[in-house]
Design an enzyme around this catalytic site. Structure first.
Site, PDB file in Angstrom:
ATOM      1  N   VAL A 158      21.215  -3.590   3.849  1.00 45.99           N
ATOM      2  CA  VAL A 158      22.314  -2.876   3.189  1.00 45.99           C
ATOM      3  C   VAL A 158      22.761  -3.529   1.891  1.00 45.99           C
ATOM      4  O   VAL A 158      23.585  -2.958   1.171  1.00 45.99           O
ATOM      5  CB  VAL A 158      23.537  -2.732   4.135  1.00 45.99           C
ATOM      6  CG1 VAL A 158      23.207  -1.862   5.318  1.00 45.99           C
ATOM      7  CG2 VAL A 158      24.060  -4.093   4.568  1.00 45.99           C
ATOM      8  N   TYR A 159      22.257  -4.713   1.571  1.00 45.91           N
ATOM      9  CA  TYR A 159      22.645  -5.353   0.320  1.00 45.91           C
ATOM     10  C   TYR A 159      22.029  -4.575  -0.844  1.00 45.91           C
ATOM     11  O   TYR A 159      20.809  -4.550  -1.016  1.00 45.91           O
ATOM     12  CB  TYR A 159      22.182  -6.800   0.268  1.00 45.91           C
ATOM     13  CG  TYR A 159      22.873  -7.750   1.228  1.00 45.91           C
ATOM     14  CD1 TYR A 159      23.884  -7.319   2.068  1.00 45.91           C
ATOM     15  CD2 TYR A 159      22.502  -9.090   1.295  1.00 45.91           C
ATOM     16  CE1 TYR A 159      24.508  -8.194   2.945  1.00 45.91           C
ATOM     17  CE2 TYR A 159      23.119  -9.976   2.157  1.00 45.91           C
ATOM     18  CZ  TYR A 159      24.121  -9.516   2.990  1.00 45.91           C
ATOM     19  OH  TYR A 159      24.736 -10.386   3.861  1.00 45.91           O
ATOM     20  N   SER A 160      22.895  -3.933  -1.619  1.00 45.38           N
ATOM     21  CA  SER A 160      22.454  -3.124  -2.758  1.00 45.38           C
ATOM     22  C   SER A 160      21.394  -2.099  -2.353  1.00 45.38           C
ATOM     23  O   SER A 160      20.406  -1.880  -3.068  1.00 45.38           O
ATOM     24  CB  SER A 160      21.930  -4.018  -3.895  1.00 45.38           C
ATOM     25  OG  SER A 160      22.989  -4.717  -4.502  1.00 45.38           O
ATOM     26  N   ASP A 161      21.607  -1.492  -1.184  1.00 47.61           N
ATOM     27  CA  ASP A 161      20.697  -0.426  -0.710  1.00 47.61           C
ATOM     28  C   ASP A 161      19.237  -0.873  -0.696  1.00 47.61           C
ATOM     29  O   ASP A 161      18.333  -0.108  -1.045  1.00 47.61           O
ATOM     30  CB  ASP A 161      20.833   0.829  -1.581  1.00 47.61           C
ATOM     31  CG  ASP A 161      22.220   1.443  -1.499  1.00 47.61           C
ATOM     32  OD1 ASP A 161      22.833   1.372  -0.423  1.00 47.61           O
ATOM     33  OD2 ASP A 161      22.688   1.987  -2.519  1.00 47.61           O
ATOM     34  N   GLY A 162      19.004  -2.097  -0.280  1.00 47.01           N
ATOM     35  CA  GLY A 162      17.643  -2.614  -0.195  1.00 47.01           C
ATOM     36  C   GLY A 162      17.158  -3.330  -1.432  1.00 47.01           C
ATOM     37  O   GLY A 162      16.124  -4.018  -1.395  1.00 47.01           O
TER      38      GLY A 162
END
Length: 348
Positions: free
Chosen positions: A61-65
């Site tokens: 989930v960090y920056s949408d991958g």
């Protein structure tokens, strides 16, 4: 760099690890944290590896991958020098199976993470949150198979309550499945709730703490003091609501003591706050972040030296909060305390 075993495993991890929440810069929350690209990340990772920081933490989930993509690309040929930790469980889309710890979602999450990271295995795979909708046997048997298949080397959890983690450990032991050896937790001088249940559990069951937000969501950087608001450039203005709550009076009291110790030792406020965490029982690694090399070098200065007993006692006293039930009788009444020795007696 000091290295410690990760819980009751044979994997040795650095006492400081690096978190990639500043990589990628996608989305409202992570965009406020940072937007380090591959070139910037390559410089930071090289400095980390040269200093002995070999564990790098990320999540789907960090920056949408994008954080995983940047981490994998930036490591490049130095992948074999590094340990990669990633996490899954939180929503990555709007579909009915885009969240949780079902067999379907976990296997897909690991496959997608391997692709984004450009690697054939994940050194530490953690459940980012507890999923009450999936049977624990389904979760653990899936993790066991992922380890057997070679996609994952070690497993852990994050943000679990004591009973949730203990249930997983008991089921793993009952069936002979791989058991969690790490718990990624919030722990800082401004938030010591980890100590009440999760620390004794970790000590008893061999689960090492991997600490996130050791500077209390940026409040212990030395830029915030009693009566002084966060500076305009602070990411707290955009991210405070998503982080752990902090009492302003406690913040002021703790920073006053940190300032006093900084004057005595010549180390900075954040270095002292990080160093204190490395002395705590069950802590295997403390995750630090940085948006540039200067900030990274400051964080690296948190190790290689020791706080003396007087300074440790001052920090313990100023940051300690009243014990919640059922713990307070053991803290305040002799009969209860006799049956339950203090946590200070635990080995790290």
């Amino acid at each position: 760099m000091e290295y410690r075993t990760l819980g009751r495993s044979g994997l040795r991890v650095p006492v400081l690890s690096f978190g990639t929440g500043t990589f990628g810069g996608r989305g409202e929350l992570f965009g406020a944290w940072g937007a380090t690209d591959v070139d910037g990340a390559r410089e930071i990772l090289a400095r980390c590896l040269d200093a002995g920081v070999t564990l790098f933490d990320t999540a789907d989930v960090y920056s949408d991958g994008a954080a995983e993509e940047v981490l994998g690309a930036a490591l490049g040929r130095r992948r074999d020098e590094a340990l990669i930790s990633t996490k899954a469980a939180l929503p990555t889309g709007s579909g009915p199976n885009d969240a949780g710890t079902s067999r379907h979602h976990l296997r897909k999450a690991v496959h997608d993470a391997l692709r984004r990271l450009g690697t054939d295995h994940i050194d530490l795979f953690q459940l980012h949150a507890y999923d009450a909708t999936t049977p624990v046997d389904e979760v653990l048997s899936t993790l066991d198979r992922l380890v057997e298949d070679g996609a994952v080397r070690y497993v852990g959890v994050s943000n679990h309550a004591g009973w949730q983690l203990m249930r997983a450990l008991e089921r793993a032991d009952r069936h002979g499945w791989v058991r969690p050896v790490a718990h990624q937790v919030y722990y800082s001088l401004l938030g010591r709730d980890y100590e009440w249940d999760l620390m004794p559990l970790g000590a008893e069951e061999g689960v090492g703490a991997v600490v996130w937000s050791p500077l209390a969501w940026g409040r212990l950087t030395g830029r915030i003091r009693r009566g002084t608001p966060a500076p305009p450039s602070s990411r707290l203005h955009a991210t405070a609501a998503a982080g752990p709550p902090v009492d302003d009076e406690l913040l002021g009291d703790v920073v006053d003591v940190l300032d006093r110790i900084a004057a005595d030792t010549g180390h900075t406020v954040p270095q002292i706050a990080l160093n204190w965490l490395t002395t705590r029982p069950t802590v295997s690694s403390v995750i630090v972040g940085a948006r540039d090399l200067e900030q990274l070098d400051q964080n690296l200065g948190a190790v290689g030296w020791e706080l003396d007993d007087e300074h440790l006692a001052l920090l313990d006293a100023v940051s300690r909060r009243p014990a919640p039930y059922p713990h307070f009788p053991y803290e305040r009444q002799d009969g209860f305390a006799q049956l339950n020795p203090p946590m200070a007696g635990l080995r790290r």
